[in-house]
Design a protein around this motif. Structure first.
Motif, short mmCIF file in Angstrom:
data_model
loop_
_atom_site.label_atom_id
_atom_site.label_comp_id
_atom_site.label_asym_id
_atom_site.label_seq_id
_atom_site.Cartn_x
_atom_site.Cartn_y
_atom_site.Cartn_z
N SER A 55 1.53 -3.70 -11.96
CA SER A 55 0.95 -4.44 -13.09
C SER A 55 0.09 -3.54 -13.97
O SER A 55 -0.02 -3.77 -15.18
CB SER A 55 0.13 -5.63 -12.60
OG SER A 55 -0.96 -5.21 -11.80
N ASP A 56 -0.54 -2.52 -13.39
CA ASP A 56 -1.34 -1.59 -14.19
C ASP A 56 -0.46 -0.80 -15.15
O ASP A 56 -0.78 -0.66 -16.35
CB ASP A 56 -2.11 -0.63 -13.29
CG ASP A 56 -3.17 -1.31 -12.45
OD1 ASP A 56 -3.81 -2.25 -12.96
OD2 ASP A 56 -3.35 -0.91 -11.29
N LEU A 57 0.66 -0.28 -14.64
CA LEU A 57 1.59 0.46 -15.50
C LEU A 57 2.17 -0.47 -16.56
O LEU A 57 2.27 -0.10 -17.74
CB LEU A 57 2.71 1.08 -14.66
CG LEU A 57 2.45 2.43 -13.99
CD1 LEU A 57 1.30 2.34 -12.99
CD2 LEU A 57 3.71 2.95 -13.30
N ALA A 58 2.56 -1.67 -16.13
CA ALA A 58 3.16 -2.63 -17.07
C ALA A 58 2.18 -3.00 -18.18
O ALA A 58 2.58 -3.12 -19.35
CB ALA A 58 3.58 -3.88 -16.30
N THR A 59 0.92 -3.17 -17.83
CA THR A 59 -0.09 -3.54 -18.83
C THR A 59 -0.28 -2.43 -19.86
O THR A 59 -0.45 -2.70 -21.06
CB THR A 59 -1.43 -3.86 -18.13
OG1 THR A 59 -1.23 -4.94 -17.22
CG2 THR A 59 -2.49 -4.25 -19.14
N GLN A 60 -0.26 -1.19 -19.40
CA GLN A 60 -0.38 -0.06 -20.33
C GLN A 60 0.75 -0.06 -21.35
O GLN A 60 0.53 0.10 -22.56
CB GLN A 60 -0.39 1.26 -19.55
CG GLN A 60 -1.60 1.47 -18.66
CD GLN A 60 -2.80 2.00 -19.43
OE1 GLN A 60 -2.74 2.22 -20.64
NE2 GLN A 60 -3.90 2.20 -18.73
#
Length: 318
Positions: A55-60
């Protein structure tokens, strides 16, 4: 709104950390550096930090796609094979991190075809009146599911995320056609256990399906869109590895300048691959108004997807 008036109005990608060289992978996997280069064409890839989630990568990536779009998201569809948790969906975590409470958010799992499956779902939901401005994201941290000592698989993969914000565009632009395929009888070619164990893949089986199904699904999407192969300005193929991308391109008749190679720098980012390649292609040589491009992927399932899109640029459109 039908699919001919829904287009990509924002795009972004995210590759975590510094590039990981073949030298670093070769040492852990006990494999020769030249073997990696000759067999795959990959030179580097990116690994998510231990504390980073899908989710961190996706949010970026999603943040970048939203920043360049004239509309905000009213739906999130996320393609991934490496969710933060089995429940809730990773898309719900992305919704929270983006600060977009209340809008629908859910995941789609289709292996390396994840982005195209998610794009298809978002497009269909828009046509059904359930959304107007969907945000489509694909992200994977598959390197955590790979045995780092497996010289056949470890050099292939990297982590990453890509996203597109969809919105209304004039008729004749946008998503012209989508095509999906799956065959569960081939499911054992690429698998990942639910709990203990590493991702397993029959490389020859994957190659066979890519070469058999890839051209067929691209041909079907082109026919549905009423577009010829030689009209495409670019074809963004799932970056399984540069050798396979070029083999497929040569077989179909797509020259290297039309089917660029970004997997050389990213490795196989799984479901995120097509979205990452699309975003990198746009950053490298921005799409011009009226450009036609295809997106194509084959993944675990086995699954496959293809899309034909005409780019709309409001600043230069006639």
């Amino acid at each position: 709104m039908d699919t001919t008036s829904l287009g990509i109005v924002g795009v972004g990608h995210y590759l975590p950390g510094a590039p990981v060289s073949n030298e670093a992978v070769a040492e852990t996997a006990s494999v020769d550096i030249e073997w990696i280069r000759e067999r795959t064409g990959i030179e580097s890839r990116h690994y998510a930090a231990p504390e980073s989630l899908t989710s961190d990568l996706a949010t970026q990536a999603a943040t970048l796609a939203l920043a360049g779009a004239p509309v905000g998201a009213d739906l999130i569809v996320l393609g991934t094979s490496t969710p933060d948790k089995l429940a809730p969906s990773t898309a719900c975590y992305v919704q929270k991190k983006l600060g977009l409470p209340g809008i629908p958010a859910f995941d789609v799992s289709a292996g390396c075809s994840g982005f195209l499956y998610a794009l298809s779902v978002a497009t269909a939901m828009t046509a059904a009146g359930l959304a107007r401005h969907p945000l489509v994201v694909a992200a994977d941290v598959l390197t955590r599911c790979v045995d780092p000592t497996d010289h056949r698989i470890a050099p292939l993969f990297g982590d990453g995320a890509g996203a597109v914000q969809l919105g209304p565009v004039p008729a004749g632009y946008g998503i012209l056609a989508l095509e999906l395929w799956a065959d569960g009888s081939l499911s054992e070619i690429a698998t990942m256990p639910r709990h203990d164990g590493y991702f397993q893949m029959d490389g020859r089986g994957v190659k066979r399906v890519v070469m058999e199904r890839g051209p067929k699904i691209l041909e079907a999407a082109l026919a549905k869109a009423g577009v010829r192969l030689d009209e495409l300005n670019r074809v963004l193929i799932h970056q399984a590895n540069p050798k396979l991308v070029r083999m497929l391109g040569d077989f179909v008749g797509i020259p290297p300048e039309v089917a660029p190679d970004y997997g050389r720098l990213t490795g196989n980012t799984a479901g995120a691959s097509v979205a990452v390649a699309f975003s990198m292609a746009h950053a490298d040589r921005p799409f011009r108004d009226g450009d036609l491009f295809a997106l194509l992927a084959v993944g675990a399932g086995m699954t496959a997807g293809a899309a034909i899109v005409r780019w709309y640029d409001p600043d230069t459109a006639a």
